[in-house]
Structures are given as C-alpha cells and as structure tokens.
Design a protein around this motif. Sequence first.
Motif, mmCIF file in Angstrom:
data_model
loop_
_atom_site.group_PDB
_atom_site.id
_atom_site.type_symbol
_atom_site.label_atom_id
_atom_site.label_comp_id
_atom_site.label_asym_id
_atom_site.label_seq_id
_atom_site.Cartn_x
_atom_site.Cartn_y
_atom_site.Cartn_z
ATOM 1 N N TRP A 8 -9.783 -1.209 3.210
ATOM 2 C CA TRP A 8 -8.678 -1.987 2.637
ATOM 3 C C TRP A 8 -8.060 -1.212 1.480
ATOM 4 O O TRP A 8 -6.844 -1.248 1.283
ATOM 5 N N HIS A 9 -8.887 -0.507 0.732
ATOM 6 C CA HIS A 9 -8.396 0.306 -0.386
ATOM 7 C C HIS A 9 -7.449 1.396 0.123
ATOM 8 O O HIS A 9 -6.354 1.598 -0.424
ATOM 9 N N ALA A 10 -7.851 2.099 1.162
ATOM 10 C CA ALA A 10 -7.004 3.156 1.717
ATOM 11 C C ALA A 10 -5.693 2.579 2.254
ATOM 12 O O ALA A 10 -4.630 3.193 2.101
ATOM 13 N N PHE A 11 -5.757 1.399 2.860
ATOM 14 C CA PHE A 11 -4.551 0.753 3.370
ATOM 15 C C PHE A 11 -3.612 0.395 2.215
ATOM 16 O O PHE A 11 -2.408 0.656 2.274
ATOM 17 N N ALA A 12 -4.166 -0.171 1.151
ATOM 18 C CA ALA A 12 -3.350 -0.522 -0.021
ATOM 19 C C ALA A 12 -2.729 0.731 -0.633
ATOM 20 O O ALA A 12 -1.555 0.720 -1.008
ATOM 21 N N ILE A 16 1.357 1.467 -1.066
ATOM 22 C CA ILE A 16 1.949 1.832 -2.357
ATOM 23 C C ILE A 16 2.646 3.190 -2.258
ATOM 24 O O ILE A 16 3.775 3.366 -2.721
ATOM 25 N N ALA A 17 1.974 4.162 -1.645
ATOM 26 C CA ALA A 17 2.558 5.505 -1.510
ATOM 27 C C ALA A 17 3.852 5.470 -0.707
ATOM 28 O O ALA A 17 4.868 6.054 -1.117
ATOM 29 N N ASP A 18 3.831 4.785 0.419
ATOM 30 C CA ASP A 18 5.025 4.718 1.267
ATOM 31 C C ASP A 18 6.162 3.970 0.574
ATOM 32 O O ASP A 18 7.328 4.363 0.670
ATOM 33 N N ALA A 19 5.831 2.890 -0.130
ATOM 34 C CA ALA A 19 6.850 2.125 -0.851
ATOM 35 C C ALA A 19 7.448 2.972 -1.974
ATOM 36 O O ALA A 19 8.652 2.920 -2.231
ATOM 37 N N HIS A 20 6.621 3.770 -2.634
ATOM 38 C CA HIS A 20 7.107 4.646 -3.699
ATOM 39 C C HIS A 20 8.048 5.721 -3.132
ATOM 40 O O HIS A 20 9.145 5.939 -3.668
ATOM 41 N N ARG A 53 -19.237 -3.224 3.851
ATOM 42 C CA ARG A 53 -18.315 -2.148 4.261
ATOM 43 C C ARG A 53 -17.225 -2.742 5.143
ATOM 44 O O ARG A 53 -17.265 -2.632 6.358
ATOM 45 N N ALA A 54 -16.273 -3.391 4.503
ATOM 46 C CA ALA A 54 -15.191 -4.041 5.238
ATOM 47 C C ALA A 54 -14.120 -3.014 5.581
ATOM 48 O O ALA A 54 -13.388 -2.560 4.722
ATOM 49 N N LEU A 55 -14.059 -2.630 6.827
ATOM 50 C CA LEU A 55 -13.040 -1.687 7.289
ATOM 51 C C LEU A 55 -11.992 -2.413 8.106
ATOM 52 O O LEU A 55 -12.306 -3.363 8.819
ATOM 53 N N LEU A 56 -10.772 -1.951 7.987
ATOM 54 C CA LEU A 56 -9.729 -2.425 8.881
ATOM 55 C C LEU A 56 -9.870 -1.623 10.165
ATOM 56 O O LEU A 56 -9.758 -0.403 10.148
ATOM 57 N N ALA A 57 -10.172 -2.281 11.219
ATOM 58 C CA ALA A 57 -10.273 -1.630 12.526
ATOM 59 C C ALA A 57 -9.224 -2.298 13.404
ATOM 60 O O ALA A 57 -9.507 -3.277 14.087
ATOM 61 N N PRO A 58 -8.011 -1.807 13.346
ATOM 62 C CA PRO A 58 -6.901 -2.524 13.964
ATOM 63 C C PRO A 58 -6.933 -2.597 15.480
ATOM 64 O O PRO A 58 -6.283 -3.440 16.065
ATOM 65 N N ARG A 59 -7.702 -1.755 16.112
ATOM 66 C CA ARG A 59 -7.670 -1.704 17.575
ATOM 67 C C ARG A 59 -7.935 -3.070 18.207
ATOM 68 O O ARG A 59 -7.171 -3.536 19.032
ATOM 69 N N ALA A 60 -9.014 -3.749 17.795
ATOM 70 C CA ALA A 60 -9.362 -5.036 18.415
ATOM 71 C C ALA A 60 -8.283 -6.084 18.157
ATOM 72 O O ALA A 60 -7.886 -6.810 19.072
ATOM 73 N N ALA A 61 -7.801 -6.164 16.924
ATOM 74 C CA ALA A 61 -6.782 -7.166 16.604
ATOM 75 C C ALA A 61 -5.497 -6.891 17.366
ATOM 76 O O ALA A 61 -4.880 -7.803 17.921
ATOM 77 N N LEU A 75 3.760 0.146 9.674
ATOM 78 C CA LEU A 75 3.950 0.126 8.223
ATOM 79 C C LEU A 75 5.263 0.808 7.846
ATOM 80 O O LEU A 75 6.026 0.292 7.027
ATOM 81 N N ALA A 76 5.543 1.950 8.454
ATOM 82 C CA ALA A 76 6.790 2.661 8.171
ATOM 83 C C ALA A 76 8.000 1.786 8.510
ATOM 84 O O ALA A 76 8.976 1.733 7.744
ATOM 85 N N GLU A 77 7.943 1.085 9.628
ATOM 86 C CA GLU A 77 9.042 0.194 10.009
ATOM 87 C C GLU A 77 9.183 -0.956 9.019
ATOM 88 O O GLU A 77 10.299 -1.350 8.662
ATOM 89 N N CYS A 78 8.069 -1.495 8.581
ATOM 90 C CA CYS A 78 8.086 -2.601 7.619
ATOM 91 C C CYS A 78 8.699 -2.154 6.292
ATOM 92 O O CYS A 78 9.569 -2.827 5.741
ATOM 93 N N ILE A 79 8.266 -0.991 5.794
ATOM 94 C CA ILE A 79 8.823 -0.459 4.537
ATOM 95 C C ILE A 79 10.325 -0.216 4.693
ATOM 96 O O ILE A 79 11.114 -0.534 3.808
ATOM 97 N N ASP A 80 10.723 0.307 5.845
ATOM 98 C CA ASP A 80 12.140 0.555 6.097
ATOM 99 C C ASP A 80 12.936 -0.746 6.079
ATOM 100 O O ASP A 80 14.007 -0.825 5.473
ATOM 101 N N ARG A 81 12.408 -1.780 6.725
ATOM 102 C CA ARG A 81 13.118 -3.084 6.744
ATOM 103 C C ARG A 81 13.252 -3.652 5.343
ATOM 104 O O ARG A 81 14.289 -4.201 4.987
ATOM 105 N N ILE A 82 12.173 -3.564 4.563
ATOM 106 C CA ILE A 82 12.222 -4.071 3.188
ATOM 107 C C ILE A 82 13.268 -3.297 2.390
ATOM 108 O O ILE A 82 14.029 -3.875 1.628
ATOM 109 N N GLY A 83 13.309 -1.984 2.586
ATOM 110 C CA GLY A 83 14.273 -1.158 1.886
ATOM 111 C C GLY A 83 15.716 -1.482 2.218
ATOM 112 O O GLY A 83 16.616 -1.305 1.405
ATOM 113 N N ARG A 84 15.949 -1.952 3.438
ATOM 114 C CA ARG A 84 17.310 -2.294 3.865
ATOM 115 C C ARG A 84 17.694 -3.729 3.513
ATOM 116 O O ARG A 84 18.861 -4.087 3.645
#
Length: 85
Positions: A8-12, A16-20, A53-61, A75-84
């Motif tokens: 979750w830390h790496a995802f956060a 932040i990095a992409d939004a910046h 050790r809570a990992l995001l394992a997106p495959r199953a979801a 995530l890139a698409e989401c950041i782009d939509r927010i930016g627009r």
Amino acid sequence: GTGPSLSWHAFAERIIADAHVAGLIPVRPPVRPLTSAEYAARASHPCARRPARALLAPRAALQTLAVEQDWRTGLAECIDRIGRS
C-alpha cells in the motif's frame, strides 16, 4: 496483465509521484510506511485488523471484476482525467 503486486505504501508513493509529475500537486509530500501495529495505534477509532504484510495483489480483484487493464495504466488514466477536470 494486471501488473505486479505491491505494498500500500508503494501504491501511495506512485500516486503522489504521478500526481506531482502531472502538476496536480506542487510539492511531493513524504509518504511514510506504517507497520500494522503503528496503524492500529494511530487510529482514532477501532479499526479493522490489517495483515502484517498487506500487499495489493490486483490480479484476483481485477479478474473478479473482469478487468484486464494493468493498474499502472489505470492510474495514469485516472491522473489524466483528474488533470483535465
């Protein structure tokens, strides 16, 4: 593919990095990882127990939701939509 598993830390940090980079936030705030014990101790109300050790394992979801998109692309698409907006 759906992308690699990550904490979750790496995802956060990635959000932040992409939004910046996209100019949505002027300064990158630090993202500090919390252990499960720290998380519970800081909660202002009773919170759900979190695995050590809570990992995001997106495959199953994503398979359950019938989504084949890599989380990084989503995530890139989401950041782009927010930016627009």
